[in-house]
Write a protein that holds these residues in place. Structure first.
Motif, mmCIF file in Angstrom:
data_model
loop_
_atom_site.group_PDB
_atom_site.id
_atom_site.type_symbol
_atom_site.label_atom_id
_atom_site.label_comp_id
_atom_site.label_asym_id
_atom_site.label_seq_id
_atom_site.Cartn_x
_atom_site.Cartn_y
_atom_site.Cartn_z
ATOM 1 N N TRP A 1 1.149 -0.959 -0.129
ATOM 2 C CA TRP A 1 0.338 0.197 0.190
ATOM 3 C C TRP A 1 0.621 1.463 0.497
ATOM 4 O O TRP A 1 2.249 0.821 0.453
ATOM 5 N N GLU A 2 0.385 2.394 -0.435
ATOM 6 C CA GLU A 2 0.396 3.903 -0.670
ATOM 7 C C GLU A 2 0.838 4.436 0.343
ATOM 8 O O GLU A 2 -0.806 4.557 -0.340
ATOM 9 N N HIS B 1 -1.180 -1.291 -4.661
ATOM 10 C CA HIS B 1 -0.549 -1.608 -5.842
ATOM 11 C C HIS B 1 -1.152 -3.278 -6.333
ATOM 12 O O HIS B 1 -0.967 -3.385 -7.160
ATOM 13 N N THR C 1 8.685 7.479 2.427
ATOM 14 C CA THR C 1 9.404 7.080 1.748
ATOM 15 C C THR C 1 10.130 8.496 1.363
ATOM 16 O O THR C 1 10.842 8.528 0.184
ATOM 17 N N LYS D 1 4.651 10.922 1.308
ATOM 18 C CA LYS D 1 5.051 9.784 0.546
ATOM 19 C C LYS D 1 4.714 8.664 2.021
ATOM 20 O O LYS D 1 6.281 8.915 2.553
ATOM 21 N N ILE E 1 4.533 4.594 2.601
ATOM 22 C CA ILE E 1 4.818 3.386 1.263
ATOM 23 C C ILE E 1 4.937 2.279 2.534
ATOM 24 O O ILE E 1 5.930 1.674 3.172
#
Length: 335
Positions: A47-48, A59, A131, A141, A143
């Motif tokens: 996931w992000e 994803h 990230t 972001k 992740i």
């Protein structure tokens, strides 16, 4: 170089760039397919999250699949995730996540529960790391991975149950009741141990078979549990739940956080009175009695000693006609 030659050169460059772009897209698609195949085999979900907006992207799975929702039912947003956390885990899980976003921890990591659409509990193992950052240094972001470990947890809980519970009656076993005994002593609380032996189980087994005998043991276990809950709720003098165990055969032990003889006698007598009338098990009338020995232990008494003293008092009842209560005293041991 003429304009036509320049135009032709530009066209060749464009064609080459388009071919390279197409190749990169194919390579990316191939890489994603390999990644998805590898992740699907592990049950791991990638996931992000876009931190400023709270939007989430999964994803390698459809959003909401883990909990049985569709994208229409559950928007792909951090608030949806927070809203489906188990109430008992919600506060500390969100705190762990926020601490990482605030830069207080190197990684977000939590094993917690979530609520499935059908109301069941899903156990997950979550990990995440920031990230990327904005030019101003703010987190942009994060992740992470999200793994469904429900089956593993159920297996773990089943093993724990086998280690601490009697498989027939679902009461505590000897090891578990001893742990409760030590816990009570460590908290400097006074307590008493009641040793209960059934009067008539062998007759029942001989007459009706062990299946009915097992049903009788289950019936007694449920009765002990029901009366214990009711008794604790009715008496302020008992500040803990009554712990109940089956040691084996027709022997039961109750651990009660009081030494009040009047309360103990009242409770034990209520159990004996319950079995004054015959009970019906699969159309068969069963008559039993309870012989109960009580020992009020001290901080110096170990579990084995307390069981021995209560057992001595119980055998005194057996010799005096059964179906009664006796408190341990030195004269009983001498006898």
């Amino acid at each position: 170089m003429s304009s036509s030659e320049k135009l032709k050169q530009l066209e060749e460059i464009i064609l080459r760039l388009e071919a390279e772009n197409k190749a990169l897209k194919l390579n990316l698609q191939f890489t994603q397919e390999k990644l998805h195949a590898a992740l699907d085999g592990t049950g791991l979900c990638l996931w992000e999250q876009d931190i400023p907006t709270g939007n989430l992207t999964i994803h390698n799975q459809q959003w909401g699949d883990l909990l049985g929702f569709t994208i229409e039912e559950l928007p792909a947003h951090i608030d949806s995730w927070k809203g489906n956390l188990h109430p008992d885990d919600k506060e500390w899980v969100i705190a762990a996540f926020d601490e990482h976003v605030a830069g207080k921890t190197d990684i977000y990591q939590a094993v917690h529960r979530m609520i499935h659409k059908d109301g069941s509990i899903t156990w997950v193992s979550d990990r995440g790391r920031i990230t990327s950052y904005t030019p101003e240094g703010k987190p942009l972001k994060i992740i992470g991975t999200h793994v469904d470990i429900t089956q593993e947890k159920r297996y773990e809980q089943s093993l724990a149950k086998l280690a601490h519970y009697d498989p027939l009656t679902d009461l505590l076993n000897r090891a578990a009741i001893e742990q409760s005994y030590l816990r009570l002593q460590s908290q400097a609380l006074n307590g008493s141990l009641c040793f209960i032996d059934l009067d008539g189980l062998k007759v029942t087994n001989d007459k009706h078979g062990h299946h009915i005998g097992d049903l009788l043991l289950i019936h007694v276990a449920k009765t002990l549990t029901q009366y214990s809950i009711e008794f604790v709720s009715q008496h302020q003098g008992i500040d803990r739940s009554i712990k109940i165990a089956r040691l084996g055969g027709d022997e039961f032990v109750l651990l009660i956080a009081t030494q009040d003889q009047h309360l103990l006698k009242e409770f034990c007598q209520s159990l004996i009175d319950h079995y004054q009338q015959a009970i019906n098990l699969e159309g068969k009338k069963i008559t039993i009695g309870l012989s109960i020995g009580v020992y009020r232990f001290t901080a110096q008494d170990n579990f084995a000693t307390s069981c021995e003293m209560a057992d001595t008092a119980m055998y005194f009842v057996k010799k005096r006609g059964k179906n009664n209560i006796a408190f341990w005293q030195e004269s009983l041991q001498l006898a």
